[in-house]
Design a protein around this motif. Structure first.
Motif, PDB file in Angstrom:
ATOM      1  N   GLU A  67       0.817  -1.220   0.000  1.00 23.18           N
ATOM      2  CA  GLU A  67       0.000   0.000   0.000  1.00 23.18           C
ATOM      3  C   GLU A  67       0.848   1.267   0.000  1.00 23.18           C
ATOM      4  N   LEU A  68       2.146   1.127   0.255  1.00 19.96           N
ATOM      5  CA  LEU A  68       3.026   2.286   0.360  1.00 19.96           C
ATOM      6  C   LEU A  68       3.831   2.452  -0.915  1.00 19.96           C
ATOM      7  N   HIS A  69       3.807   3.653  -1.478  1.00 18.89           N
ATOM      8  CA  HIS A  69       4.495   3.931  -2.737  1.00 18.89           C
ATOM      9  C   HIS A  69       5.465   5.089  -2.540  1.00 18.89           C
ATOM     10  N   TYR A  70       6.571   5.043  -3.229  1.00 13.68           N
ATOM     11  CA  TYR A  70       7.501   6.163  -3.213  1.00 13.68           C
ATOM     12  C   TYR A  70       6.897   7.329  -3.997  1.00 13.68           C
ATOM     13  N   ILE A  71       7.137   8.541  -3.522  1.00 13.58           N
ATOM     14  CA  ILE A  71       6.631   9.726  -4.224  1.00 13.58           C
ATOM     15  C   ILE A  71       7.197   9.770  -5.638  1.00 13.58           C
ATOM     16  N   ALA A  72       8.487   9.489  -5.794  1.00 15.37           N
ATOM     17  CA  ALA A  72       9.106   9.525  -7.115  1.00 15.37           C
ATOM     18  C   ALA A  72       8.437   8.531  -8.071  1.00 15.37           C
ATOM     19  N   THR A  73       8.103   7.349  -7.569  1.00 11.57           N
ATOM     20  CA  THR A  73       7.432   6.347  -8.407  1.00 11.57           C
ATOM     21  C   THR A  73       6.047   6.820  -8.814  1.00 11.57           C
ATOM     22  N   GLU A  74       5.341   7.439  -7.890  1.00  5.70           N
ATOM     23  CA  GLU A  74       4.010   7.975  -8.213  1.00  5.70           C
ATOM     24  C   GLU A  74       4.104   9.066  -9.274  1.00  5.70           C
ATOM     25  N   LEU A  75       5.085   9.943  -9.147  1.00  4.93           N
ATOM     26  CA  LEU A  75       5.255  11.016 -10.132  1.00  4.93           C
ATOM     27  C   LEU A  75       5.599  10.438 -11.507  1.00  4.93           C
ATOM     28  N   ASP A  76       6.438   9.413 -11.523  1.00  2.00           N
ATOM     29  CA  ASP A  76       6.798   8.771 -12.793  1.00  2.00           C
ATOM     30  C   ASP A  76       5.580   8.151 -13.473  1.00  2.00           C
ATOM     31  N   VAL A 103      18.392  13.068   2.216  1.00  2.20           N
ATOM     32  CA  VAL A 103      18.888  13.699   0.985  1.00  2.20           C
ATOM     33  C   VAL A 103      18.679  12.770  -0.202  1.00  2.20           C
ATOM     34  N   ARG A 104      18.969  11.481  -0.030  1.00  4.83           N
ATOM     35  CA  ARG A 104      18.763  10.527  -1.135  1.00  4.83           C
ATOM     36  C   ARG A 104      17.301  10.473  -1.550  1.00  4.83           C
ATOM     37  N   ARG A 105      16.387  10.490  -0.574  1.00  4.51           N
ATOM     38  CA  ARG A 105      14.958  10.457  -0.906  1.00  4.51           C
ATOM     39  C   ARG A 105      14.572  11.713  -1.708  1.00  4.51           C
ATOM     40  N   LEU A 106      15.050  12.860  -1.262  1.00  7.02           N
ATOM     41  CA  LEU A 106      14.750  14.105  -1.973  1.00  7.02           C
ATOM     42  C   LEU A 106      15.360  14.119  -3.376  1.00  7.02           C
ATOM     43  N   GLN A 107      16.544  13.532  -3.529  1.00  8.98           N
ATOM     44  CA  GLN A 107      17.162  13.479  -4.859  1.00  8.98           C
ATOM     45  C   GLN A 107      16.297  12.693  -5.838  1.00  8.98           C
ATOM     46  N   HIS A 108      15.742  11.584  -5.379  1.00 10.98           N
ATOM     47  CA  HIS A 108      14.863  10.786  -6.250  1.00 10.98           C
ATOM     48  C   HIS A 108      13.608  11.580  -6.616  1.00 10.98           C
ATOM     49  N   ILE A 109      13.047  12.283  -5.638  1.00 15.32           N
ATOM     50  CA  ILE A 109      11.858  13.100  -5.908  1.00 15.32           C
ATOM     51  C   ILE A 109      12.210  14.219  -6.882  1.00 15.32           C
ATOM     52  N   ARG A 110      13.356  14.839  -6.684  1.00 16.12           N
ATOM     53  CA  ARG A 110      13.792  15.924  -7.566  1.00 16.12           C
ATOM     54  C   ARG A 110      13.911  15.436  -9.011  1.00 16.12           C
ATOM     55  N   GLU A 111      14.552  14.283  -9.204  1.00 16.17           N
ATOM     56  CA  GLU A 111      14.691  13.727 -10.553  1.00 16.17           C
ATOM     57  C   GLU A 111      13.327  13.430 -11.166  1.00 16.17           C
ATOM     58  N   ARG A 152      14.512  22.941   0.977  1.00 17.68           N
ATOM     59  CA  ARG A 152      14.475  24.194   0.215  1.00 17.68           C
ATOM     60  C   ARG A 152      15.672  24.298  -0.728  1.00 17.68           C
ATOM     61  N   ALA A 153      16.848  23.904  -0.248  1.00 17.14           N
ATOM     62  CA  ALA A 153      18.048  23.941  -1.092  1.00 17.14           C
ATOM     63  C   ALA A 153      17.927  22.947  -2.249  1.00 17.14           C
ATOM     64  N   MET A 154      17.393  21.765  -1.969  1.00 18.03           N
ATOM     65  CA  MET A 154      17.283  20.714  -2.987  1.00 18.03           C
ATOM     66  C   MET A 154      16.409  21.154  -4.168  1.00 18.03           C
ATOM     67  N   PHE A 155      15.346  21.901  -3.893  1.00 19.60           N
ATOM     68  CA  PHE A 155      14.410  22.276  -4.951  1.00 19.60           C
ATOM     69  C   PHE A 155      14.556  23.730  -5.404  1.00 19.60           C
ATOM     70  N   SER A 156      15.586  24.423  -4.915  1.00 22.27           N
ATOM     71  CA  SER A 156      15.703  25.864  -5.161  1.00 22.27           C
ATOM     72  C   SER A 156      15.878  26.229  -6.632  1.00 22.27           C
ATOM     73  N   THR A 157      16.448  25.356  -7.435  1.00 19.42           N
ATOM     74  CA  THR A 157      16.685  25.697  -8.842  1.00 19.42           C
ATOM     75  C   THR A 157      15.593  25.188  -9.777  1.00 19.42           C
ATOM     76  N   LEU A 158      14.572  24.561  -9.230  1.00 15.27           N
ATOM     77  CA  LEU A 158      13.493  24.027 -10.065  1.00 15.27           C
ATOM     78  C   LEU A 158      12.307  24.992 -10.085  1.00 15.27           C
ATOM     79  N   PRO A 159      11.483  24.929 -11.138  1.00 16.51           N
ATOM     80  CA  PRO A 159      10.293  25.795 -11.202  1.00 16.51           C
ATOM     81  C   PRO A 159       9.144  25.233 -10.361  1.00 16.51           C
TER      82      PRO A 159
END
Length: 199
Positions: A67-76, A103-111, A152-159
């Motif tokens: 029942e649990l999904h990664y945010i990055a997988t859902e976005l994909d 940080v690793r979790r945020l990197q996957h979400i960022r990608e 905030r730093a991880m997503f600062s350069t994205l729209p």
């Protein structure tokens, strides 16, 4: 289509919308409430609002891992759809883990966000900041603030738009609470809606 992914502080937004928008009706998906997914639809104005918890780490009642999904997988999995709004948060359950894990979790979400915006450039991405009120022996507002700064730093350069609810929870006259009371949730949802439907 509003897709919400995150923890219980974001689930509060979904619950608030269902409670106060008279035309928004919950669809019973016959799932456990806390992990979701929770779905509501408005047939009069033709939109949906969905919430789903993120993958472990979580502190909640027993839940099947399927029942649990990664945010990055859902976005994909969203593909290229018109009129999408993504709202996400990811912080409170990571306070007791090493920062590198977060940080690793945020990197996957960022990608995943970068790839989603390549497929669907008109998608609005809103990221809810951490809020104050984490008053437990295994966490604190100081730790929450550290994760919030990294996010905030991880997503600062994205729209994307960072919805700053840290200020809204720390400055309110009501006592701080990890799960803010309804008036604060209303203020937070109003902030979100100002970016979705500003007219």
């Amino acid at each position: 289509m509003v897709y919400m992914f995150g923890d219980s502080t974001l689930r509060q937004w979904w619950e608030y919308l269902v409670k106060f928008v008279s035309t928004l009706k919950q669809i019973d998906l016959h799932v456990t409430h806390n992990p979701g997914p929770l779905l509501a639809t408005d047939s009069e104005y033709n939109y949906i609002v969905q919430w789903r918890t993120h993958q472990k780490p979580l502190r909640m009642e027993r839940t099947g891992i399927q029942e649990l999904h990664y945010i990055a997988t859902e976005l994909d999995g969203l593909g290229a759809r018109k009129g999408m709004v993504i709202v996400l948060t990811c912080w409170s359950h990571f306070l007791t883990y090493p920062l590198a894990f977060y940080v690793r979790r945020l990197q996957h979400i960022r990608e995943a966000i970068i790839q989603l915006l390549e497929r669907s450039p008109d998608t609005k991405i809103l990221i809810k900041s951490a809020n104050t009120g984490y008053k437990f022996s295994h966490g604190s507002d100081w730790l929450s603030y550290q994760l919030d700064t990294v996010m905030r730093a991880m997503f600062s350069t994205l729209p994307v738009t960072i919805l700053d609810v840290w200020q809204m929870t720390s400055c309110h006259r009501l006592p701080e609470n990890l799960h803010p009371l309804e008036i604060i949730v209303k203020n937070e949802v109003d902030l979100m809606l100002s970016f979705i439907c500003p007219q």
